[in-house]
Design a protein around this motif. Structure first.
Motif, PDB file in Angstrom:
ATOM      1  N   ALA A   1      56.787  47.207  37.543  1.00  0.00           N
ATOM      2  CA  ALA A   1      56.484  48.491  37.369  1.00  0.00           C
ATOM      3  C   ALA A   1      55.066  49.194  37.879  1.00  0.00           C
ATOM      4  O   ALA A   1      54.825  50.159  38.217  1.00  0.00           O
ATOM      5  CB  ALA A   1      56.249  48.611  35.803  1.00  0.00           C
ATOM      6  N   ALA A   2      54.370  48.053  38.356  1.00  0.00           N
ATOM      7  CA  ALA A   2      52.817  48.598  38.629  1.00  0.00           C
ATOM      8  C   ALA A   2      52.354  47.353  39.498  1.00  0.00           C
ATOM      9  O   ALA A   2      52.532  46.292  39.426  1.00  0.00           O
ATOM     10  CB  ALA A   2      51.817  48.926  37.818  1.00  0.00           C
ATOM     11  N   VAL A   3      51.413  47.679  40.788  1.00  0.00           N
ATOM     12  CA  VAL A   3      50.720  46.727  41.438  1.00  0.00           C
ATOM     13  C   VAL A   3      49.237  47.054  41.231  1.00  0.00           C
ATOM     14  O   VAL A   3      48.801  48.057  41.555  1.00  0.00           O
ATOM     15  CB  VAL A   3      51.077  46.788  42.809  1.00  0.00           C
ATOM     16  CG1 VAL A   3      50.020  45.926  43.514  1.00  0.00           C
ATOM     17  CG2 VAL A   3      52.451  46.565  43.170  1.00  0.00           C
ATOM     18  N   VAL A   4      48.534  46.086  40.533  1.00  0.00           N
ATOM     19  CA  VAL A   4      47.348  46.349  39.943  1.00  0.00           C
ATOM     20  C   VAL A   4      46.216  45.450  40.787  1.00  0.00           C
ATOM     21  O   VAL A   4      46.264  44.367  41.159  1.00  0.00           O
ATOM     22  CB  VAL A   4      46.944  46.055  38.567  1.00  0.00           C
ATOM     23  CG1 VAL A   4      45.643  46.247  38.076  1.00  0.00           C
ATOM     24  CG2 VAL A   4      48.011  46.992  37.907  1.00  0.00           C
ATOM     25  N   PHE A   5      45.313  46.125  41.470  1.00  0.00           N
ATOM     26  CA  PHE A   5      44.274  45.403  42.371  1.00  0.00           C
ATOM     27  C   PHE A   5      43.333  44.410  41.598  1.00  0.00           C
ATOM     28  O   PHE A   5      42.925  45.136  40.422  1.00  0.00           O
ATOM     29  CB  PHE A   5      43.688  46.065  43.356  1.00  0.00           C
ATOM     30  CG  PHE A   5      42.443  45.471  44.033  1.00  0.00           C
ATOM     31  CD1 PHE A   5      42.841  44.902  45.261  1.00  0.00           C
ATOM     32  CD2 PHE A   5      41.138  45.662  43.760  1.00  0.00           C
ATOM     33  CE1 PHE A   5      41.965  44.236  46.188  1.00  0.00           C
ATOM     34  CE2 PHE A   5      40.185  44.923  44.499  1.00  0.00           C
ATOM     35  CZ  PHE A   5      40.635  44.289  45.628  1.00  0.00           C
ATOM     36  N   THR A   6      42.945  43.226  41.880  1.00  0.00           N
ATOM     37  CA  THR A   6      42.119  42.611  41.141  1.00  0.00           C
ATOM     38  C   THR A   6      41.162  41.946  42.270  1.00  0.00           C
ATOM     39  O   THR A   6      41.494  41.616  43.399  1.00  0.00           O
ATOM     40  CB  THR A   6      42.692  41.150  40.546  1.00  0.00           C
ATOM     41  OG1 THR A   6      41.626  40.623  39.769  1.00  0.00           O
ATOM     42  CG2 THR A   6      43.442  40.482  41.242  1.00  0.00           C
ATOM     43  N   SER A   7      39.930  41.976  41.915  1.00  0.00           N
ATOM     44  CA  SER A   7      38.711  41.382  42.635  1.00  0.00           C
ATOM     45  C   SER A   7      38.616  39.970  42.619  1.00  0.00           C
ATOM     46  O   SER A   7      38.151  39.203  43.307  1.00  0.00           O
ATOM     47  CB  SER A   7      37.525  41.957  42.372  1.00  0.00           C
ATOM     48  OG  SER A   7      37.177  41.985  40.993  1.00  0.00           O
ATOM     49  N   SER A   8      39.521  39.328  41.573  1.00  0.00           N
ATOM     50  CA  SER A   8      39.578  37.982  41.496  1.00  0.00           C
ATOM     51  C   SER A   8      38.296  37.218  41.524  1.00  0.00           C
ATOM     52  O   SER A   8      37.874  36.736  42.546  1.00  0.00           O
ATOM     53  CB  SER A   8      40.509  37.485  42.674  1.00  0.00           C
ATOM     54  OG  SER A   8      41.738  38.222  42.685  1.00  0.00           O
ATOM     55  N   THR A   9      37.707  37.203  40.282  1.00  0.00           N
ATOM     56  CA  THR A   9      36.375  36.260  40.189  1.00  0.00           C
ATOM     57  C   THR A   9      36.368  35.042  40.772  1.00  0.00           C
ATOM     58  O   THR A   9      35.349  34.505  41.273  1.00  0.00           O
ATOM     59  CB  THR A   9      35.770  36.686  38.849  1.00  0.00           C
ATOM     60  OG1 THR A   9      35.801  37.957  38.288  1.00  0.00           O
ATOM     61  CG2 THR A   9      34.262  35.974  38.623  1.00  0.00           C
ATOM     62  N   THR A  10      37.786  34.453  40.416  1.00  0.00           N
ATOM     63  CA  THR A  10      37.755  32.773  40.897  1.00  0.00           C
ATOM     64  C   THR A  10      38.483  32.853  42.064  1.00  0.00           C
ATOM     65  O   THR A  10      39.038  31.536  42.122  1.00  0.00           O
ATOM     66  CB  THR A  10      38.344  32.249  39.616  1.00  0.00           C
ATOM     67  OG1 THR A  10      39.572  32.920  39.230  1.00  0.00           O
ATOM     68  CG2 THR A  10      37.301  32.367  38.492  1.00  0.00           C
ATOM     69  N   GLY A  11      39.097  33.832  42.770  1.00  0.00           N
ATOM     70  CA  GLY A  11      39.793  33.557  43.632  1.00  0.00           C
ATOM     71  C   GLY A  11      39.839  34.607  44.760  1.00  0.00           C
ATOM     72  O   GLY A  11      38.754  35.388  45.116  1.00  0.00           O
ATOM     73  N   VAL A  12      40.960  34.635  45.499  1.00  0.00           N
ATOM     74  CA  VAL A  12      40.971  35.663  46.740  1.00  0.00           C
ATOM     75  C   VAL A  12      41.710  37.094  46.213  1.00  0.00           C
ATOM     76  O   VAL A  12      42.249  37.232  45.384  1.00  0.00           O
ATOM     77  CB  VAL A  12      42.001  35.202  47.874  1.00  0.00           C
ATOM     78  CG1 VAL A  12      41.953  36.373  48.877  1.00  0.00           C
ATOM     79  CG2 VAL A  12      41.589  33.702  48.306  1.00  0.00           C
ATOM     80  N   ASN A  13      40.909  38.175  46.800  1.00  0.00           N
ATOM     81  CA  ASN A  13      41.428  39.441  46.387  1.00  0.00           C
ATOM     82  C   ASN A  13      42.834  39.462  46.367  1.00  0.00           C
ATOM     83  O   ASN A  13      43.416  39.300  47.709  1.00  0.00           O
ATOM     84  CB  ASN A  13      40.503  40.728  47.273  1.00  0.00           C
ATOM     85  CG  ASN A  13      39.247  40.695  46.895  1.00  0.00           C
ATOM     86  OD1 ASN A  13      38.761  39.948  45.852  1.00  0.00           O
ATOM     87  ND2 ASN A  13      38.177  41.006  47.887  1.00  0.00           N
ATOM     88  N   LYS A  14      43.553  40.180  45.644  1.00  0.00           N
ATOM     89  CA  LYS A  14      45.083  40.283  45.851  1.00  0.00           C
ATOM     90  C   LYS A  14      45.532  41.664  44.845  1.00  0.00           C
ATOM     91  O   LYS A  14      44.837  41.970  44.051  1.00  0.00           O
ATOM     92  CB  LYS A  14      45.598  39.129  45.345  1.00  0.00           C
ATOM     93  CG  LYS A  14      45.178  38.673  43.941  1.00  0.00           C
ATOM     94  CD  LYS A  14      45.635  37.276  43.762  1.00  0.00           C
ATOM     95  CE  LYS A  14      45.474  36.582  42.538  1.00  0.00           C
ATOM     96  NZ  LYS A  14      44.019  36.101  42.509  1.00  0.00           N
ATOM     97  N   GLY A  15      46.657  41.987  45.016  1.00  0.00           N
ATOM     98  CA  GLY A  15      47.352  42.988  44.083  1.00  0.00           C
ATOM     99  C   GLY A  15      48.408  42.080  43.221  1.00  0.00           C
ATOM    100  O   GLY A  15      49.071  41.145  43.731  1.00  0.00           O
ATOM    101  N   VAL A  16      48.288  42.111  41.869  1.00  0.00           N
ATOM    102  CA  VAL A  16      49.115  41.599  40.970  1.00  0.00           C
ATOM    103  C   VAL A  16      50.328  42.640  40.655  1.00  0.00           C
ATOM    104  O   VAL A  16      49.839  43.599  40.105  1.00  0.00           O
ATOM    105  CB  VAL A  16      48.272  41.223  39.542  1.00  0.00           C
ATOM    106  CG1 VAL A  16      49.013  40.523  38.537  1.00  0.00           C
ATOM    107  CG2 VAL A  16      46.917  40.383  40.070  1.00  0.00           C
ATOM    108  N   LEU A  17      51.588  42.105  40.696  1.00  0.00           N
ATOM    109  CA  LEU A  17      52.644  42.799  40.185  1.00  0.00           C
ATOM    110  C   LEU A  17      52.872  42.674  38.587  1.00  0.00           C
ATOM    111  O   LEU A  17      52.582  41.593  38.041  1.00  0.00           O
ATOM    112  CB  LEU A  17      53.801  42.171  40.852  1.00  0.00           C
ATOM    113  CG  LEU A  17      53.896  42.404  42.274  1.00  0.00           C
ATOM    114  CD1 LEU A  17      55.355  41.587  42.987  1.00  0.00           C
ATOM    115  CD2 LEU A  17      54.453  44.333  42.543  1.00  0.00           C
ATOM    116  N   LEU A  18      52.917  43.747  37.990  1.00  0.00           N
ATOM    117  CA  LEU A  18      53.181  43.767  36.379  1.00  0.00           C
ATOM    118  C   LEU A  18      54.494  44.541  36.277  1.00  0.00           C
ATOM    119  O   LEU A  18      54.742  45.574  36.748  1.00  0.00           O
ATOM    120  CB  LEU A  18      52.084  44.729  35.891  1.00  0.00           C
ATOM    121  CG  LEU A  18      50.627  44.072  35.915  1.00  0.00           C
ATOM    122  CD1 LEU A  18      49.747  45.128  35.036  1.00  0.00           C
ATOM    123  CD2 LEU A  18      50.532  42.866  35.226  1.00  0.00           C
ATOM    124  N   SER A  19      55.134  43.671  35.487  1.00  0.00           N
ATOM    125  CA  SER A  19      56.531  44.175  35.219  1.00  0.00           C
ATOM    126  C   SER A  19      56.416  45.399  34.121  1.00  0.00           C
ATOM    127  O   SER A  19      55.369  45.472  33.178  1.00  0.00           O
ATOM    128  CB  SER A  19      57.433  42.876  34.702  1.00  0.00           C
ATOM    129  OG  SER A  19      56.991  42.486  33.629  1.00  0.00           O
TER     130      SER A  19
END
Length: 211
Positions: A52-70
């Motif tokens: 349903a959505a792709v939310v960007f996260t700055s990922s404090t503990t990892g690499v920047n990425k877009g997270v898919l939410l259903s």
């Protein structure tokens, strides 16, 4: 630049959008959908697990990425927000955080929209004080850094006006009365309440640890 309007609004549309505007009157479009009859449309298959959505996260503990939410992700979060926050259609919310922030998307936009709340969109942190006075929200969705900033401003104002002892006594009195289920905070802290718009009853804070 195009605008769609009734013939009665054509003059007003030109005055707003300028001479380069070409009004496209709605009544001229009537019957054009008949040309689309028999056209095959792309089938829409949506399940709870559909993205349903792709939310960007700055990922404090990892690499920047877009997270898919259903759809299931978002709907379950909305239901949880309603249960925890106790909000309903009588509330007004001031949207301060950016909408691409997952916390703001679910708690500050989708949940209020779902339950019929009035959503006010802030003009930015620079204008937060003015937005609070104009919108008079009952709910705020904030991250800890903004809450700490508001608290600091309130404490500085109290100290500048020489009301430290008065507020300290009011806090002690309020704490004692609340133990016997008497809540007079609106009366004891009316000036602070007025500075926050006069109707604020709840600040929902998340996105990071609150000190």
């Amino acid at each position: 630049q195009w605008t769609i309007c009734d013939r009665e609004l054509e003059g007003r549309a030109r005055s707003v959008f300028g001479e380069n505007c070409i009004p496209l009157c709605a009544d001229e479009l009537e019957g054009q959908d008949e040309d689309l009859e028999g056209t095959e449309a792309f089938p829409a298959t949506v399940t709870p697990e559909t993205d349903a959505a792709v939310v960007f996260t700055s990922s404090t503990t990892g690499v920047n990425k877009g997270v898919l939410l259903s759809h299931h992700n978002l709907c379950s979060d909305i239901q949880a927000s309603l249960l925890l926050a106790g909000v309903d259609e009588r509330d007004d919310i001031l949207a301060v955080l950016p909408p691409h922030h997952a916390f703001q998307l679910v708690t500050g936009l989708l949940t209020p929209y779902y339950c019929g709340m009035c959503i006010h969109f802030g003009r930015g942190l620079k204008y937060l004080k003015k937005d609070l006075a104009e919108c008079k929200p009952s709910i705020l969705v904030l991250v800890p850094v903004i809450v700490r900033s508001l608290e600091k401003q309130i404490r500085n104002t109290i100290h500048r006006e020489g009301k430290d002892k008065k507020v300290y006594r009011a806090i002690k009195l309020s704490d004692c009365l609340r133990r016997i289920r008497i809540d007079v905070r609106k009366h004891l802290f009316s000036e602070i309440q007025a500075a926050m718009g006069g109707r604020l009853r709840c600040i929902i804070c998340g996105g990071a640890a609150l000190e």
